[in-house]
Scaffold this motif. Structure first.
Motif, PDB file in Angstrom:
ATOM      1  N   ILE A 224      -0.408   2.022  64.735  1.00 39.73           N
ATOM      2  CA  ILE A 224      -0.342   2.695  63.434  1.00 39.73           C
ATOM      3  C   ILE A 224       1.022   3.297  63.130  1.00 39.73           C
ATOM      4  O   ILE A 224       1.304   3.645  61.980  1.00 39.73           O
ATOM      5  CB  ILE A 224      -1.414   3.794  63.306  1.00 39.73           C
ATOM      6  CG1 ILE A 224      -1.180   4.920  64.322  1.00 39.73           C
ATOM      7  CG2 ILE A 224      -2.816   3.200  63.428  1.00 39.73           C
ATOM      8  CD1 ILE A 224      -1.960   6.192  64.010  1.00 39.73           C
ATOM      9  N   ARG A 237      -0.257   9.213  59.064  1.00 37.60           N
ATOM     10  CA  ARG A 237      -1.328   8.567  59.820  1.00 37.60           C
ATOM     11  C   ARG A 237      -1.424   9.151  61.216  1.00 37.60           C
ATOM     12  O   ARG A 237      -2.526   9.356  61.745  1.00 37.60           O
ATOM     13  CB  ARG A 237      -1.077   7.060  59.887  1.00 37.60           C
ATOM     14  CG  ARG A 237      -1.237   6.353  58.553  1.00 37.60           C
ATOM     15  CD  ARG A 237      -0.523   5.025  58.547  1.00 37.60           C
ATOM     16  NE  ARG A 237       0.909   5.219  58.696  1.00 37.60           N
ATOM     17  CZ  ARG A 237       1.788   4.248  58.841  1.00 37.60           C
ATOM     18  NH1 ARG A 237       1.366   2.999  58.891  1.00 37.60           N
ATOM     19  NH2 ARG A 237       3.079   4.494  58.941  1.00 37.60           N
ATOM     20  N   PHE A 249      -7.771   6.544  58.718  1.00 36.02           N
ATOM     21  CA  PHE A 249      -6.442   5.964  58.605  1.00 36.02           C
ATOM     22  C   PHE A 249      -6.545   4.489  58.253  1.00 36.02           C
ATOM     23  O   PHE A 249      -7.493   3.807  58.608  1.00 36.02           O
ATOM     24  CB  PHE A 249      -5.647   6.149  59.901  1.00 36.02           C
ATOM     25  CG  PHE A 249      -6.056   5.205  60.995  1.00 36.02           C
ATOM     26  CD1 PHE A 249      -7.070   5.540  61.878  1.00 36.02           C
ATOM     27  CD2 PHE A 249      -5.440   3.982  61.142  1.00 36.02           C
ATOM     28  CE1 PHE A 249      -7.457   4.673  62.882  1.00 36.02           C
ATOM     29  CE2 PHE A 249      -5.823   3.102  62.138  1.00 36.02           C
ATOM     30  CZ  PHE A 249      -6.834   3.453  63.014  1.00 36.02           C
TER      31      PHE A 249
END
Length: 269
Positions: A224, A237, A249
């Motif tokens: 991420i 995130r 997320f």
């Protein structure tokens, strides 16, 4: 060419995708932190790089050579060292004997031990212990050492194979703040001196922000965020995963190409 190149790495356990299409590079002489909350896929990713788990799909290349399909021993012989969350040493053996055993293994002499190990590679073992600040303790049993010193011995054992890549699984777990910083400062010096690439997992964010060159963050198996401390610290995130519910997320499909963050919170994942 990057020292380590991981591309599209995935691993499923039944219907659960523990690691989902993860890609990242690691350069020689770089400390790269692999971060994420519990269950993010860190250990699974780490164990695939080491050969302990086969990936469901993807590629892991060390200096251009594919590691997928190799056993951990074969990967070790290519120059991949490892330390563990719980230090792995022989408590009944002396400090120098632990390192000598690693050197004997490197030279593939473990099946010819009629010659006492204490007579083999003693000078090289002592030199490795000197690098990690443990030469003065060479003749003490590992079982009587403080935990921080055992971690130093484990690092010397990992260096015995002259690794190109060092995998460190929570290297400062169970250590006091002063010990944590001393061990990571030592690791940083060795990385610089020998141009070793280091991939490490770590729960102590103060250690990560102080010593990692870059960081990659996993959540629910997906990459991420990646980059330097400042960008990771400010990534919404990452903030959601570490401080929020972690349920909402939306990973970016092209995150690997958009890299650029480090991090910085005093929280533990």
């Amino acid at each position: 060419m990057s020292l380590l190149r991981v591309c599209g790495l995935s691993r499923s356990f039944g219907g659960l995708k523990a690691v989902d299409n993860v890609s990242f590079d690691l350069e020689a002489g770089e400390l790269l932190a692999l971060l994420g909350p519990n269950g993010a896929g860190k250990s699974t990713c780490f164990n695939m790089v080491n050969g302990q788990l086969p990936p469901s799909s993807g590629s892991i290349r060390l200096d251009g050579q594919e590691l997928v399909g190799m056993r951990p021993r074969e990967i070790w012989r290519l120059g991949v060292g490892r330390t563990f969350q719980i230090a792995a040493t022989f408590n009944s053996m002396t400090v120098i004997e632990n390192v000598q055993m690693a050197l004997v293994s490197r030279e593939r002499q473990t099946f010819g031990l009629w010659k006492p190990t204490r007579s083999r590679y003693a000078d090289e073992a002592l030199a490795l212990l000197d690098q990690v600040g443990m030469a003065a303790e060479a003749n003490r049993a590992c079982g009587v050492l403080a935990y921080g010193d055992v971690k130093r011995v484990e690092l010397a054992i990992a260096l015995a194979n002259r690794p190109k890549l060092l995998l460190m699984d929570e290297p400062t777990a169970g250590m006091a703040p002063k010990e944590r910083n001393e061990l990571m400062a030592l690791t940083r010096r060795l990385v610089t001196d020998h141009k070793i690439g280091v991939l490490f997992t770590e729960h102590s964010m103060d250690v990560v922000f102080a010593y990692a060159d870059r960081m990659i963050v996993l959540a629910r198996g997906k990459l991420i965020a990646e980059g330097d401390a400042e960008s990771i610290r400010n990534d919404p995130r990452v903030q959601e995963v570490y401080f929020g519910t972690g349920k909402t997320f939306q990973p970016h499909a092209s995150l690997h190409e958009a890299a650029g963050g480090h991090q910085g919170h005093g929280a533990r994942p």
